[in-house]
Design a protein around this motif. Structure first.
Motif, short mmCIF file in Angstrom:
data_model
loop_
_atom_site.label_atom_id
_atom_site.label_comp_id
_atom_site.label_asym_id
_atom_site.label_seq_id
_atom_site.Cartn_x
_atom_site.Cartn_y
_atom_site.Cartn_z
N SER A 54 5.19 -22.16 14.05
CA SER A 54 6.04 -22.77 13.03
C SER A 54 6.01 -24.29 13.11
N ALA A 55 6.07 -24.83 14.32
CA ALA A 55 6.06 -26.29 14.48
C ALA A 55 4.73 -26.88 14.03
N MET B 108 4.96 -29.01 20.94
CA MET B 108 3.92 -28.97 19.91
C MET B 108 3.66 -30.37 19.37
N ALA B 109 4.69 -31.16 19.18
CA ALA B 109 4.52 -32.53 18.70
C ALA B 109 3.69 -33.35 19.68
N ASN C 11 10.56 -26.74 22.52
CA ASN C 11 9.32 -26.14 22.05
C ASN C 11 8.71 -26.92 20.89
N ARG C 12 9.55 -27.43 20.01
CA ARG C 12 9.04 -28.30 18.93
C ARG C 12 8.45 -29.58 19.52
N ASP C 13 9.13 -30.14 20.50
CA ASP C 13 8.64 -31.36 21.15
C ASP C 13 7.29 -31.12 21.82
N GLN D 54 7.29 -20.01 17.84
CA GLN D 54 7.86 -21.34 17.59
C GLN D 54 6.77 -22.41 17.54
N TYR D 55 5.73 -22.28 18.36
CA TYR D 55 4.62 -23.23 18.28
C TYR D 55 3.92 -23.12 16.93
N LEU E 35 14.95 -24.62 21.26
CA LEU E 35 14.14 -24.85 20.06
C LEU E 35 13.52 -26.24 20.07
N GLN E 36 14.32 -27.22 20.42
CA GLN E 36 13.84 -28.60 20.41
C GLN E 36 12.76 -28.83 21.46
#
Length: 177
Positions: free
Chosen positions: A81-82, A39-40, A35-37, A78-79, A32-33
């Motif tokens: 959502s982020a 997008m960030a 994929n969030r990273d 996940q992208y 999860l992290q």
């Protein structure tokens, strides 16, 4: 011989059973992290107006751009959502009847379709990407693309370890093989 087998069996019985995952462990999972990273990193320094509204296409297999998998669909979700959490206006294509969503694949945006679909959804940008399965890793490439011109605004590459969870996510349903 019997004693050695008995000792071996007794030793196995004494090893602790693996602990089942908890909600806390699941919430902090590195998948999860990562994929969030990603997008960030894509959004870092870009004004929201440059990418909003945003469509997120299904991440596809680099070897066949018409095919995805549970991994590609999970990454896309996940992208989305982020990006929404970062304040980007993300348009959900699955809610629209005018976009063909292929069963078991998701929203595949081929280059010839991007302009038309983006216009219908009034999207400024589209997130597209591929994944490539290798020996120990799955390599992922994601790009933010200006919908009108096809200009790549930003790209990002990263890798996920090919652990048992990722292996299960890359398996394609029998109908896609």
């Amino acid at each position: 011989m019997v004693t050695a087998v008995a000792v071996g069996v007794a030793g196995c019985a004494l090893s602790p059973a693996p602990k089942p995952p908890t909600y806390e462990i699941a919430a902090a999972h590195p998948f999860l992290q990562a994929n969030r990273d990603a997008m960030a990193k894509l959004l870092a320094g870009l004004p929201a107006a440059q990418v909003s509204p945003l469509l997120v296409a299904t991440i596809v297999d680099v070897n066949d751009l018409r095919v995805s998998s549970p991994l590609g669909r999970t990454l896309s979700e996940q992208y989305s959502s982020a990006a929404a959490a970062a304040g980007i206006d993300v348009r959900e294509m699955k809610l629209r009847g005018d976009v063909f969503v292929r069963e078991q694949t998701g929203e595949l945006l081929l280059s010839r379709e991007i302009k038309d679909i983006a216009r219908v959804h009034q999207a400024t940008a589209v997130l597209v990407g591929t994944y490539s399965v290798a020996g120990q890793y799955v390599y992922i490439n994601v790009k933010l693309v200006r919908s009108e011109t096809g200009q790549i605004l930003r790209g990002y590459d990263y890798a996920l370890p090919l652990d048992t969870d990722v292996q299960r996510l890359i398996r394609k349903p029998a109908s896609d093989r």
